[in-house]
Design an enzyme around this catalytic site. Structure first.
Site, PDB file in Angstrom:
ATOM      1  N   PHE A 116      42.076  67.307  61.015  1.00  0.00           N
ATOM      2  CA  PHE A 116      43.242  66.641  60.447  1.00  0.00           C
ATOM      3  C   PHE A 116      43.826  65.711  61.497  1.00  0.00           C
ATOM      4  O   PHE A 116      43.623  65.909  62.701  1.00  0.00           O
ATOM      5  CB  PHE A 116      44.289  67.679  59.992  1.00  0.00           C
ATOM      6  N   GLN A 241      58.588  59.564  57.623  1.00  0.00           N
ATOM      7  CA  GLN A 241      57.136  59.367  57.684  1.00  0.00           C
ATOM      8  C   GLN A 241      56.609  58.691  56.427  1.00  0.00           C
ATOM      9  O   GLN A 241      56.955  59.085  55.312  1.00  0.00           O
ATOM     10  CB  GLN A 241      56.435  60.721  57.843  1.00  0.00           C
ATOM     11  N   HIS A 243      53.220  58.232  54.632  1.00  0.00           N
ATOM     12  CA  HIS A 243      51.856  58.741  54.605  1.00  0.00           C
ATOM     13  C   HIS A 243      50.900  57.581  54.371  1.00  0.00           C
ATOM     14  O   HIS A 243      51.104  56.779  53.462  1.00  0.00           O
ATOM     15  CB  HIS A 243      51.703  59.792  53.502  1.00  0.00           C
ATOM     16  N   LEU A 253      50.002  60.685  46.189  1.00  0.00           N
ATOM     17  CA  LEU A 253      49.362  61.008  47.458  1.00  0.00           C
ATOM     18  C   LEU A 253      47.881  61.321  47.312  1.00  0.00           C
ATOM     19  O   LEU A 253      47.466  62.060  46.418  1.00  0.00           O
ATOM     20  CB  LEU A 253      50.068  62.208  48.082  1.00  0.00           C
ATOM     21  N   GLU A 256      45.325  63.597  53.437  1.00  0.00           N
ATOM     22  CA  GLU A 256      44.633  63.339  54.693  1.00  0.00           C
ATOM     23  C   GLU A 256      43.357  64.167  54.789  1.00  0.00           C
ATOM     24  O   GLU A 256      42.466  63.873  55.592  1.00  0.00           O
ATOM     25  CB  GLU A 256      45.586  63.695  55.844  1.00  0.00           C
ATOM     26  N   ARG A 287      49.848  60.040  61.628  1.00  0.00           N
ATOM     27  CA  ARG A 287      50.153  59.253  60.440  1.00  0.00           C
ATOM     28  C   ARG A 287      50.939  57.990  60.727  1.00  0.00           C
ATOM     29  O   ARG A 287      50.738  56.967  60.068  1.00  0.00           O
ATOM     30  CB  ARG A 287      50.919  60.133  59.436  1.00  0.00           C
ATOM     31  N   HIS A 354      57.000  59.683  52.555  1.00  0.00           N
ATOM     32  CA  HIS A 354      56.432  61.013  52.383  1.00  0.00           C
ATOM     33  C   HIS A 354      57.296  62.147  52.903  1.00  0.00           C
ATOM     34  O   HIS A 354      57.466  63.156  52.218  1.00  0.00           O
ATOM     35  CB  HIS A 354      55.069  61.045  53.075  1.00  0.00           C
ATOM     36  N   ARG A 395      55.721  63.738  62.153  1.00  0.00           N
ATOM     37  CA  ARG A 395      55.097  65.044  61.893  1.00  0.00           C
ATOM     38  C   ARG A 395      53.590  64.905  61.774  1.00  0.00           C
ATOM     39  O   ARG A 395      53.096  64.032  61.070  1.00  0.00           O
ATOM     40  CB  ARG A 395      55.654  65.651  60.595  1.00  0.00           C
TER      41      ARG A 395
END
Length: 581
Positions: A116, A241, A243, A253, A256, A287, A354, A395
């Site tokens: 990730f 954030q 995304h 969405l 990821e 991100r 996001h 994050r």
């Protein structure tokens, strides 16, 4: 008015709220209030995984995880909190496994793990497999598992009770303590007062302040808004954030997890452009870096499509059985909403609002702070509504599902232990006065303004002026727009005068919170004259540790204006350095 008495009152029944309830309810009499049925909470939309250094498929440890969290947050992370989260991550995953969560498995039967963004081995050397997952439905599985265990444990839910006010009463020393909440029952229109020794806020984020967002319509920042109106601070609200992989034009969405499984971002020329921005980990950079890189490709004319306004997520080189077994939901989204077949066609994507890194400031025991150091006795917060600052200014993916489990658990334990040692506080003299006045004004204003119109104008302004890239000029425009919309909000007209499921009234209340939080975000962003994590200023493009290695603390004063203060960042072992991937 109906009055209820409990030891612990938990507001919100997503992952953090229900994880808190599982700890609180065996120890103290607990009520869980939620404006949604629990399994509709937004935790269920989280797709990719929950990270922990289990080392099931390759070498890993919690210290590497801590470093990645601190570096990923652009060094604005409070490192004591990050250490707590990453140490306790392993037990948090194993707790869910024992509760029955159906994780994907390795051939040996262990919990499987995948890569990730931003998660590395040996302090940035190369990507590591750290994300524990259940296909691309991990949040859904967590939510269902927690709810089933809450039902098994007999947790008392008050479903479709919308909390509109936090009650605080001075103690014998004159310090305000949490004494309960005021809630509006959607099914009847009745006002309920819940008197409690401890209150836990777990109400989620406020992504609906933007137009293009992965967030559900219900994510309107209610808990943050209630706290702000009580004169308590909100921390680091400028950091939001975006995304990288929302479906272009829609914001829905695509996890990821797709890039974790090997999907590649490409521009209109077919180039794997992340090799230029993050040569070591490429598409698996954090991100904020990926989102800015995508936006930059579009701005420089390398966007795809007829309007050159998106880039492409390419899964076509992946085996179909891998796509079907590990990415079933997101590929179905591409087919359903864009008519794209991911087996054979790249998917149009663009950054979507996001996650809020900021929120209600807490310490590692989830106690809410009323300033930089002092807590509000009896008040706790966990999940996206809270800012214990494990995310800093950005994050890392999968740290959100970890955050809600680690700090949801801590909040439930701390609130119950506090309640067992405390007396039930008295309620304020007229506990529903504020809510009664607010409801009466909304229902009887007689104005001509419509909720949908003001909400749309607010979201459009935030998308134009406070999204991936910002300037003082754009933020000033957003601030002016918000001020005008606040005036117009005073003339909101609610035509539905009924009591039962008055969705128009509900949306009017939510809009009030969104306007408040948009203002805090913009004012905080104008005052942070640097670029860091999810806050990218084109007029101040460098990170400025000398002047801004500190948290923003925003207060609403008695005149209704936003005033700012600062709080130091806790640095225990990792000194700020250049953020290269």
């Amino acid at each position: 008015m109906q009055t209820h008495k409990y030891d612990v009152i938990i507001v919100g029944a997503g992952g953090a709220g229900m994880r808190a309830a599982l700890e609180s309810s065996p120890r103290a009499r607990t009520a869980v209030l939620t404006k949604l049925y629990p399994t509709r909470s937004h935790t269920g939309a989280a797709q990719g995984g929950m990270c922990a250094a289990l080392a099931n498929v390759e070498e890993d440890n919690w210290e590497w995880h801590t470093f990645d969290t601190v570096k990923g947050g652009d060094y604005l992370v409070d490192q004591d909190a990050a250490e707590v989260m990453c140490k306790e991550a392993i037990d948090a995953v194993l707790d869910l496994e024992r509760m029955g969560l159906p994780f994907n498995r390795t051939p040996a039967g262990r919990i499987d793990q995948r890569r990730f963004g931003g998660h590395t081995r040996n302090h940035g050397e190369a990507p590591v497999r750290r994300s524990c997952y259940a296909a691309d439905r991990t949040g859904h599985m967590i939510l269902q598992t927690l709810y089933q265990n809450c039902v098994k444990q007999g947790v008392e839910f008050f479903n479709e009770f919308y909390v509109l006010d936090l009650l605080m009463t001075p103690n014998t020393a004159g310090v305000p303590v949490a004494s309960g909440v005021v809630a509006y029952e959607l099914a009847t229109g009745e006002i309920h007062v819940f008197n409690g020794k401890a209150v836990v806020l777990a109400t989620g984020g406020f992504g609906k302040v933007f137009k293009t967002t992965s967030n559900a319509h219900t994510l309107t920042g209610d808990g943050m808004g209630v706290v702000l109106r009580k004169g308590l601070p909100l921390e680091d609200m400028e950091f939001f954030q975006f995304h990288p992989t929302g479906l272009a034009g829609l914001g829905i969405l695509l996890s990821e997890a797709a890039r974790g499984e090997g999907a590649i971002l490409r521009n209109s020329e077919g180039e794997r452009f992340m090799e230029r921005y993050a040569p070591t980990i490429k598409d698996l950079a954090p991100r904020d870096i990926v989102a800015r890189s995508m936006a930059n490709e579009v701005r420089e004319g390398r966007g795809a499509g007829p309007n050159k306004d998106y880039v492409l997520l390419d899964l076509t080189h992946l085996p179909r059985e891998q796509i079907d077994s590990k990415l079933p939901d997101i590929t179905e989204f591409a087919r359903t909403y864009l008519g794209v077949e991911p087996y054979t066609e790249p998917v149009p994507v663009y950054p979507t609002a996001h996650y809020a890194m900021g929120g209600v400031p807490t310490n590692v025991d989830a106690e809410v702070l009323r300033n930089n150091t002092d807590v509000v006795p009896g008040l706790y917060a966990a999940g996206e509504v809270a800012c214990v600052s494990v995310h800093g200014s950005n994050r890392l993916g999968t740290n959100s599902l970890l955050d809600i489990n680690v700090f949801g658990r801590r909040a439930g334990i701390a609130a119950a232990e506090y309640a067992l040692a405390a007396e039930l506080p008295n309620l304020p003299e007229n506990p529903t006065a504020m809510v009664d006045s607010w409801m009466d004004r909304l229902l009887n204003s007689g104005g001509g303004e419509r909720v949908a119109t003001i909400r749309t104008e607010l979201q459009n302004s935030m998308d134009r002026n406070a999204q991936v890239f910002r300037t003082d000029e754009s933020l000033a425009q957003a601030e002016a727009d918000i001020a005008e919309l606040r005036k117009r909000y005073e003339n909101i007209s609610v035509s539905d005068q009924g009591k039962r499921y008055n969705s128009e009234l509900l949306e009017a209340v939510e809009l009030g919170f969104l306007i408040d939080l948009a203002e805090v975000l913009v004012v905080s962003a104008r005052n942070r004259k640097e670029s860091r994590g999810g806050h990218a200023r084109e007029d101040f493009q460098d990170r400025d540790d000398e002047n801004f290695m500190k948290h923003t603390m925003a207060y609403r004063d008695v005149e209704g204006s936003i005033t700012l203060d600062w709080k130091p960042v806790v640095v225990t072992r990792y000194q700020p350095m250049a953020r290269k991937y």
